[in-house]
Design an enzyme around this catalytic site. Structure first.
Site, PDB file in Angstrom:
ATOM      1  CG  HIS A 132      -2.613   5.006  -3.001  1.00  0.00           C
ATOM      2  ND1 HIS A 132      -1.849   5.396  -4.074  1.00  0.00           N
ATOM      3  CD2 HIS A 132      -2.641   6.071  -2.156  1.00  0.00           C
ATOM      4  CE1 HIS A 132      -1.439   6.644  -3.882  1.00  0.00           C
ATOM      5  NE2 HIS A 132      -1.907   7.073  -2.724  1.00  0.00           N
ATOM      6  CD  GLU A 133      -5.039   6.595   0.673  1.00  0.00           C
ATOM      7  OE1 GLU A 133      -4.210   7.048   1.484  1.00  0.00           O
ATOM      8  OE2 GLU A 133      -5.280   7.131  -0.425  1.00  0.00           O
ATOM      9  CG  HIS A 182       0.065   7.126   1.755  1.00  0.00           C
ATOM     10  ND1 HIS A 182       1.189   7.791   1.337  1.00  0.00           N
ATOM     11  CD2 HIS A 182      -0.887   7.381   0.812  1.00  0.00           C
ATOM     12  CE1 HIS A 182       0.931   8.420   0.190  1.00  0.00           C
ATOM     13  NE2 HIS A 182      -0.320   8.180  -0.153  1.00  0.00           N
ATOM     14  CG  HIS A 228       6.458   5.974   4.314  1.00  0.00           C
ATOM     15  ND1 HIS A 228       6.477   7.016   3.424  1.00  0.00           N
ATOM     16  CD2 HIS A 228       7.749   5.772   4.672  1.00  0.00           C
ATOM     17  CE1 HIS A 228       7.730   7.427   3.253  1.00  0.00           C
ATOM     18  NE2 HIS A 228       8.516   6.689   3.999  1.00  0.00           N
TER      19      HIS A 228
HETATM   20 ZN   LIG Z   1      -1.424   8.851  -1.812  1.00  0.00          ZN
END
Ligand SMILES: [Zn+2]
Length: 679
Positions: free
Chosen positions: A470-471, A474, A477
């Protein structure tokens, strides 16, 4: 010898070891004054205001401040101490004053307006146009249209909010660290996995104690709630956890956030009113994908409707199981995770702990890099010799298939003292173009995984692996952006309710056999996860997904309603109780003060925006469904995602970017299907 581009990027990395908390305020004062002088000089230049003449140097000025402040804010989160805290509190106020001052500067806003109204505007790139349009919107939200008295009030409210939210998160950290319990009789801890026992034995040893020291850090609290047979201990820890920073529980009144919450809500409402919005929810929506508060409320209510039956079925199943098999007359909040784990084992012969030996941390990290290499053609490699804040931290560089440096990131994996709980990605350096060369982006990836115990490598749970992915989503991105202008580069300028798209998207691969084979391997034998264990794990994937869904919706609705329906007479607790009566299926004891540690909305960026998780999950599930159709490791599809979403940051409307990737607008079906909730 690192490549030249790497060297250039390394030169922009902060020197953490050189940060002196007692000098921060003076340094910041000087820097802010220099920025003020430089901006003033810029605004006094003769001639037409153009991008190159005005905006580029203006961006330089902002970047100088970001790069000074980012490592300090980061240290406050991961290596807190008294001096740093004092400096941070003062600095936050100074920064808040500075940014409101800029937001309310008439000369600055007219500079942006004249760029927009100039003949040259049409010749700018879409990203540049977006920067200017966002800036004009933010001037409006920052009070540019107000008279001087109201402006002054706006500034005061902003400053106070910055102080209150800092105090809020400090209280949560202090309350978390204030509770601990030493246990010498191992029998009281029966059911706890070896990994947790090792961790809490190590906690005790560090304090020169016999036995085991329990804490409210998640690597300890989570396993106790899920596995410990000792119901009294579970209840005790539950109470300590859900009363942190409140008027209840073991440290009642010591770090109480009650007044902070009331004041934060009142001031947010006032802030919104000042710039013409009826409440803070409307103000929050002004910068988001959602077009109205009604559409958010309807979206959440719709999900409640679609998941309530499933949640009740889940809870009935849990209650029946607890009565029949565990001899419990009722399922209390401190039993839910425990009974759930037992039921999962019963129904699927599957325990989350069974997977842990297959996830030694180094293997997982390597496997993650391998997965993103296959998907996006990028190569991640270690970057030694960089100055750090803690010896556990690792640094990596990311290169694309053309060999170009795309960015650098810090990876700080383990829970430790003075480090805020949870997991997050934050920006250290933002990508932008500086005089024809590229300033490479740098990210912090922070987790709170179980640290290595007794010198043995840390073994992760599948949940922790999911968090890491998940991290990292990010992180991609932020790091893969190709946008040249800081305000819309990476995650900047991305609407908050779309920010979880890449992160939730990347989570999907930890359920894919092919990916699992590269991110896992038994820590002793290297053996892959056996087929039948994988099968059981997948069968258990959507176990109690109805319960999980309504829990998230409870948080989201609570957050939205306290901001949307604010009145000075409102009781936060009452609103929460009402939401629970409508949505929750598990009873909550009256002392529960969950909201007092809800840092996402009272100290983070999620105010009137917690719904973003679900909102973006619609996008991420739908984006992943294209991979399901075309192959989960289809590199063409990966390239399309990279180019349409990851590289574009906030340079275009996210709905436009998504539609370009998906070939149509988003639909909710993939989310319902992936969560096992479709009818
Ligand atoms: Zn998040």
């Amino acid at each position: 010898m690192p490549a030249a581009d790497t060297n250039r990027a390394i030169n922009l990395l902060p020197t953490f070891s050189a940060i002196r908390p007692t000098e921060i305020v003076d340094q910041l004062t000087e820097l802010l004054n220099q920025n003020r002088r430089d901006i003033k000089a810029l605004l006094e230049l003769d001639g037409e205001i153009t991008w190159d003449k005005f905006f580029s140097p203006f961006e330089d000025i902002g970047d100088r401040l970001s790069r000074f402040w980012s490592p300090i804010g980061h240290l406050h989160g991961v290596a807190d101490n008294e001096d740093l805290r004092d400096a941070y509190r003062d600095a936050v106020v100074m920064l808040s004053e500075y940014s409101t001052e800029l937001a309310q500067s008439d000369r600055l806003s007219s500079a942006f307006r004249s760029m927009r109204d100039s003949a040259g505007f049409e010749a700018l790139t879409p990203a540049q146009q977006k920067v200017i349009e966002n800036a004009l919107r933010d001037f409006r939200l920052g009070g540019i249209d107000l008279d001087e008295a109201k402006r002054e009030r706006f500034r005061a409210v902003s400053t106070e909010l910055a102080q209150l939210t800092t105090r809020f998160s400090e209280n949560v950290l202090d309350a978390t660290e204030a509770w601990e319990k030493n246990v010498t009789d191992k029998a009281e801890l029966s059911g706890l996995p070896e990994s947790t026992l090792g961790l809490i034995r190590q906690n005790a040893a560090k304090l020169n104690r016999e036995g085991y020291t329990l804490t409210l850090d998640y690597p300890c609290y989570g396993p106790v709630m899920s596995y410990c047979d000792n119901r009294d201990l579970r209840r005790e820890m539950y109470k300590a956890y859900v009363t942190r920073a409140s008027d209840q529980g073991p440290s009642a009144g010591r770090f109480d956030n009650t007044e902070n919450i009331n004041q934060i809500l009142a001031l947010r409402n006032e802030l919104a009113n000042l710039v013409g919005y009826p409440n803070y929810a409307e103000y929050s929506i002004a910068t988001k994908m959602a077009t109205s508060t009604r559409s958010v409320a309807e979206f959440l209510e719709d999900l409640v409707e679609r998941s309530t039956d499933a949640a009740h079925r889940d809870f009935d199943q849990l209650t029946n199981f607890a009565t029949d098999e565990l001899n419990l007359r009722s399922v209390e909040p401190w039993d839910v995770a425990y009974c759930g784990e037992k039921l999962r084992q019963h129904a699927f012969a599957f325990s989350a702990e069974e997977l842990r030996p297959y996830f030694p941390v180094a293997r997982v990290v390597e496997g993650l890099f391998n997965t993103v290499n296959r998907l996006f053609g990028i190569t991640v490699s270690a970057l030694p010799g960089v100055d750090l804040w803690h010896a556990d931290v690792q640094v990596y560089e990311v290169r694309d298939d053309g060999g170009m440096l795309r960015g650098i990131f810090y990876l700080d994996l383990y829970a430790r003292e003075h480090k805020r709980g949870g997991a997050w990605m934050d920006e250290c350096v933002v990508r932008r173009s500086v005089g024809g060369s590229i300033q490479s982006p740098v990210a912090y990836l922070t987790c709170n995984f179980t640290p290595p115990v007794d010198g043995e490598e840390s073994l992760l749970t599948h949940d922790e692996v999911l968090t890491l992915f998940h991290e990292f989503g990010h992180g991609l991105h932020h790091l893969l952006t190709l946008v040249d202008h800081a305000p819309v580069s990476g995650i900047n300028g991305v609407p908050w309710d779309g920010i979880e798209l890449p992160s939730q998207f990347l989570e999907n691969w930890v359920w894919e056999r092919e990916a699992l084979d590269t991110i896992s391997g038994h820590y002793q034998t290297g053996e892959a996860i056996p087929d039948e264990l994988f099968r059981r794990m997948c069968e258990a994937k959507n176990f109690q997904s109805g319960l999980q869904m309504v829990r998230q919706l409870e948080f989201a609705l609570f957050d939205f309603l306290i901001h949307a329906e604010y009145s000075p007479e409102q009781s936060v607790q009452e609103i929460l109780d009402n939401v629970r009566r409508r949505v929750a299926v598990v009873n909550t004891p009256p002392y529960n003060r969950f909201q007092h540690a809800f840092s996402h909305i009272f100290a983070g960026g999620y105010a009137a925006g917690y719904y973003s998780y679900k909102w973006a999950e619609v996008l991420s599930a739908d984006a992943f469904s294209r991979f399901e159709e075309e192959g989960v490791f289809n590199s063409e599809t990966g390239k399309s995602f990279r180019e349409s979403i990851l590289e574009r940051g906030g340079s275009e409307d996210l709905l436009v970017l998504f539609t370009r990737f998906r070939g149509r607008g988003p639909t909710i079906e993939p989310l319902l299907r992936q969560a096992g909730l479709s009818t």
